[in-house]
Write a protein that holds these residues in place. Structure first.
Motif, PDB file in Angstrom:
ATOM      1  N   ILE A 285       0.806  -1.267  -0.011  1.00 16.71           N
ATOM      2  CA  ILE A 285      -0.150  -0.213   0.109  1.00 16.71           C
ATOM      3  C   ILE A 285       0.804   1.313  -0.076  1.00 16.71           C
ATOM      4  N   ILE A 286       0.351   2.156  -0.704  1.00 17.58           N
ATOM      5  CA  ILE A 286       1.111   3.613  -0.786  1.00 17.58           C
ATOM      6  C   ILE A 286      -0.262   4.485  -0.494  1.00 17.58           C
ATOM      7  N   SER A 287       0.150   5.251   0.668  1.00 14.14           N
ATOM      8  CA  SER A 287      -1.277   6.133   1.169  1.00 14.14           C
ATOM      9  C   SER A 287      -0.573   7.176   1.663  1.00 14.14           C
ATOM     10  N   PHE A 288      -1.349   8.464   1.484  1.00 14.92           N
ATOM     11  CA  PHE A 288      -1.205   9.783   2.284  1.00 14.92           C
ATOM     12  C   PHE A 288      -1.378   9.365   3.579  1.00 14.92           C
ATOM     13  N   ASP A 289      -0.379   9.833   4.510  1.00 14.97           N
ATOM     14  CA  ASP A 289      -0.645   9.731   5.840  1.00 14.97           C
ATOM     15  C   ASP A 289      -1.580  10.782   6.574  1.00 14.97           C
ATOM     16  N   VAL A 290      -2.746  10.567   6.287  1.00 13.06           N
ATOM     17  CA  VAL A 290      -3.685  11.803   6.864  1.00 13.06           C
ATOM     18  C   VAL A 290      -4.277  11.348   8.140  1.00 13.06           C
ATOM     19  N   PRO A 291      -4.714  12.245   8.786  1.00 18.74           N
ATOM     20  CA  PRO A 291      -4.729  12.241  10.311  1.00 18.74           C
ATOM     21  C   PRO A 291      -5.310  11.154  10.934  1.00 18.74           C
ATOM     22  N   THR A 292      -6.360  10.206  10.453  1.00 23.97           N
ATOM     23  CA  THR A 292      -6.712   9.188  11.249  1.00 23.97           C
ATOM     24  C   THR A 292      -6.692   7.748   9.925  1.00 23.97           C
ATOM     25  N   GLY A 293      -6.394   6.550  10.569  1.00 25.90           N
ATOM     26  CA  GLY A 293      -6.751   5.705   9.770  1.00 25.90           C
ATOM     27  C   GLY A 293      -5.515   4.944   9.220  1.00 25.90           C
ATOM     28  N   PRO A 294      -4.714   5.397   8.163  1.00 25.43           N
ATOM     29  CA  PRO A 294      -3.592   4.848   7.428  1.00 25.43           C
ATOM     30  C   PRO A 294      -2.560   4.356   8.477  1.00 25.43           C
ATOM     31  N   SER A 295      -1.993   5.182   9.252  1.00 26.07           N
ATOM     32  CA  SER A 295      -0.787   5.061  10.195  1.00 26.07           C
ATOM     33  C   SER A 295      -1.123   3.824  11.123  1.00 26.07           C
ATOM     34  N   GLU A 296      -2.615   3.648  11.445  1.00 27.91           N
ATOM     35  CA  GLU A 296      -2.765   2.359  12.273  1.00 27.91           C
ATOM     36  C   GLU A 296      -3.022   0.892  11.362  1.00 27.91           C
ATOM     37  N   ILE A 297      -2.875   1.020  10.240  1.00 25.16           N
ATOM     38  CA  ILE A 297      -3.021   0.085   9.061  1.00 25.16           C
ATOM     39  C   ILE A 297      -1.763  -0.436   8.609  1.00 25.16           C
ATOM     40  N   VAL A 298      -1.090   0.701   7.847  1.00 23.72           N
ATOM     41  CA  VAL A 298       0.231   0.515   7.094  1.00 23.72           C
ATOM     42  C   VAL A 298       1.266   0.831   7.951  1.00 23.72           C
ATOM     43  N   ARG A 299       2.099  -0.126   7.872  1.00 23.86           N
ATOM     44  CA  ARG A 299       3.715  -0.161   8.653  1.00 23.86           C
ATOM     45  C   ARG A 299       4.454   0.485   7.454  1.00 23.86           C
ATOM     46  N   ASP A 300       5.016   1.717   7.801  1.00 15.99           N
ATOM     47  CA  ASP A 300       5.656   2.262   6.841  1.00 15.99           C
ATOM     48  C   ASP A 300       6.956   1.551   6.657  1.00 15.99           C
ATOM     49  N   SER A 301       7.329   1.391   5.280  1.00 15.14           N
ATOM     50  CA  SER A 301       8.466   0.504   4.888  1.00 15.14           C
ATOM     51  C   SER A 301       8.563  -0.868   5.301  1.00 15.14           C
ATOM     52  N   VAL A 302       7.476  -1.488   5.950  1.00 13.91           N
ATOM     53  CA  VAL A 302       7.291  -2.630   6.151  1.00 13.91           C
ATOM     54  C   VAL A 302       6.335  -3.335   5.204  1.00 13.91           C
ATOM     55  N   ASP A 303       5.343  -2.796   5.151  1.00 16.98           N
ATOM     56  CA  ASP A 303       4.304  -3.471   4.059  1.00 16.98           C
ATOM     57  C   ASP A 303       3.884  -2.371   3.083  1.00 16.98           C
ATOM     58  N   GLY A 304       4.370  -1.107   3.351  1.00 18.48           N
ATOM     59  CA  GLY A 304       3.601  -0.316   2.401  1.00 18.48           C
ATOM     60  C   GLY A 304       4.659   1.082   2.714  1.00 18.48           C
ATOM     61  N   TYR A 305       4.029   2.047   1.952  1.00 11.58           N
ATOM     62  CA  TYR A 305       4.654   3.601   2.496  1.00 11.58           C
ATOM     63  C   TYR A 305       3.444   4.500   2.801  1.00 11.58           C
ATOM     64  N   LEU A 306       3.863   5.157   3.860  1.00  9.68           N
ATOM     65  CA  LEU A 306       2.970   6.335   4.210  1.00  9.68           C
ATOM     66  C   LEU A 306       3.622   7.560   3.917  1.00  9.68           C
ATOM     67  N   VAL A 307       2.764   8.508   3.076  1.00 11.26           N
ATOM     68  CA  VAL A 307       3.609   9.638   2.232  1.00 11.26           C
ATOM     69  C   VAL A 307       2.781  10.751   2.943  1.00 11.26           C
ATOM     70  N   SER A 308       3.890  11.879   3.248  1.00 10.17           N
ATOM     71  CA  SER A 308       3.269  13.151   3.848  1.00 10.17           C
ATOM     72  C   SER A 308       2.033  13.640   2.966  1.00 10.17           C
ATOM     73  N   PRO A 309       1.019  13.934   3.810  1.00 12.66           N
ATOM     74  CA  PRO A 309      -0.590  14.309   2.870  1.00 12.66           C
ATOM     75  C   PRO A 309      -0.083  15.474   1.669  1.00 12.66           C
ATOM     76  N   TYR A 310      -0.654  14.913   0.890  1.00 15.71           N
ATOM     77  CA  TYR A 310      -0.810  15.836  -0.432  1.00 15.71           C
ATOM     78  C   TYR A 310       0.552  15.858  -1.044  1.00 15.71           C
ATOM     79  N   ASP A 311       1.691  15.266  -0.947  1.00 19.98           N
ATOM     80  CA  ASP A 311       2.842  15.567  -1.480  1.00 19.98           C
ATOM     81  C   ASP A 311       2.700  14.427  -2.673  1.00 19.98           C
TER      82      ASP A 311
END
Length: 363
Positions: A285-311
């Motif tokens: 998964i690649i997702s914007f790290d918006v305030p709630t949700g993604p960071s409790e599901i996606v583990r950055d650099s483990v099973d996907g990437y969390l990207v600064s919102p709207y970058d």
């Protein structure tokens, strides 16, 4: 047997709130400890989009959709009669806006009220009427359920509510995973085609990503008001057959099981059921790290990437990185399902019972 009513705007809809509510209602009904009923303000379709246990009765309060506001007033006595006649012990509001009906309607009854937050406080505070309803309901409901731990913390900070508040994730069913399906060179995004889902951001990124990776396609599964914009964008930038609008489907798994990368461009999420279902299908998964949700599901650099919102530049780079690195995709895919246990239906139902059981025991 205590009676629990799940109250929604329209249970026949195809959104995440309806899916979560029907899954939990079905699960509780199957366990047999509670009598479950469904209630809607209106039903705009004859049948529910998501399956409902045939033993769960459905009720409707009105025939026409009513915008929140003064038009709600005639509904309150009708709802009061329903709660009394049906002898509802606990009503679960599948959207905090419904608290504005249920809390006054439940006066003079023994009905306990559970306020189920399906968005987050950022979203609620952005709307004056939702903000006012929230301020009214959070101090009066018997229990509050948030979708994320971060939102529970936000409730405590804004309203000083730290008791009778729980975080319960929406559930995903393990059975939807399809193994041994040949994967296509597909990126995929699932959701309503509305502005809050960032479809305009997706379109611009897709134009660049697909230009650099001509053997890949990007599927958008869903429908909504932004579909004409996307159709025009595809035509203007000659992306026919590359950026694909599948429309609405009741078999999202058929697309997820054949895709290789999931991308979420939402400006705001409550939890992000699409991310959980993507992980169920072992998708990086690649997702914007918006305030709630993604960071409790996606583990950055483990099973996907969390990207600064709207970058969008950073997201395009991460997408291209995964497209070009098959080994990395395989590593992320292999880890995708490791943290799904807390989203499984049995665990979610156990947490719901931890909310409902004490309320049912109260006089």
């Amino acid at each position: 047997m205590k009676k629990v009513c799940f109250f929604s705007g329209d249970i026949t809809g195809d959104g995440g709130t309806q899916k979560a509510a029907t899954m939990i209602a079905n699960g509780l009904a199957a366990e047999g400890d509670y009598e479950i009923v469904l209630l809607s303000l209106v039903e705009q379709a004859k049948d529910t989009f998501f399956p409902v246990n045939k033993n769960i009765p459905r009720y409707v309060l009105g025939k026409k959709w009513i915008q929140p506001g003064i038009g709600y007033l005639p509904i309150i006595p009708k709802l009061h009669r329903f709660l009394k006649e049906q002898e509802v012990d606990i009503i679960v509001d599948v959207d905090i806006v419904l608290d504005s009906l249920v809390l006054p309607a439940s006066r003079g009854t023994n009905t306990k009220v559970v306020s189920w937050e399906h968005f987050n406080l950022v979203y609620e505070n952005a709307s004056w009427y939702r903000r006012r309803i929230l301020k009214y309901s959070v101090r009066r409901s018997d229990h509050v359920v948030t979708l994320t731990k971060k939102d529970k913390e936000a409730y405590a900070a804004q309203f000083n509510r730290s008791e009778h508040i729980s975080t319960i994730y929406n559930p995903v069913e393990e059975r939807i995973y399809r193994e041994h399906v040949e994967r296509e060179k597909w990126l995929i995004t699932v959701g309503h085609l509305i502005n809050i889902k960032g479809v305009d951001l997706l379109a611009e990124m897709a134009r660049n990503v697909l230009a650099d990776n001509p053997d890949w396609q990007w599927l958008i599964v869903g429908d909504g008001e932004e579909r004409p914009f996307l159709k025009d964008f595809i035509r203007q930038h000659h992306l026919e057959g590359r950026l694909i609008l599948t429309g609405r489907t009741d078999d999202v798994a058929a697309y997820l099981s054949r895709s290789q990368i999931y991308v979420m461009t939402s400006r705001l999420e409550g939890l992000g059921m699409c991310l959980i279902e993507a992980k169920e299908h072992s998708l990086p998964i690649i997702s914007f790290d918006v305030p709630t949700g993604p960071s409790e599901i996606v583990r950055d650099s483990v099973d996907g990437y969390l990207v600064s919102p709207y970058d969008c530049n950073a997201m395009e780079q991460r997408i291209s990185q995964l497209i070009q690195d098959e080994t990395l995709r395989a590593e992320f895919s292999a880890r995708a399902r490791e943290n799904l246990e807390e989203f499984r239906l049995p665990n979610v139902l156990q947490k719901w019972r931890a909310v409902l059981d004490p309320l049912a025991a109260r006089p």
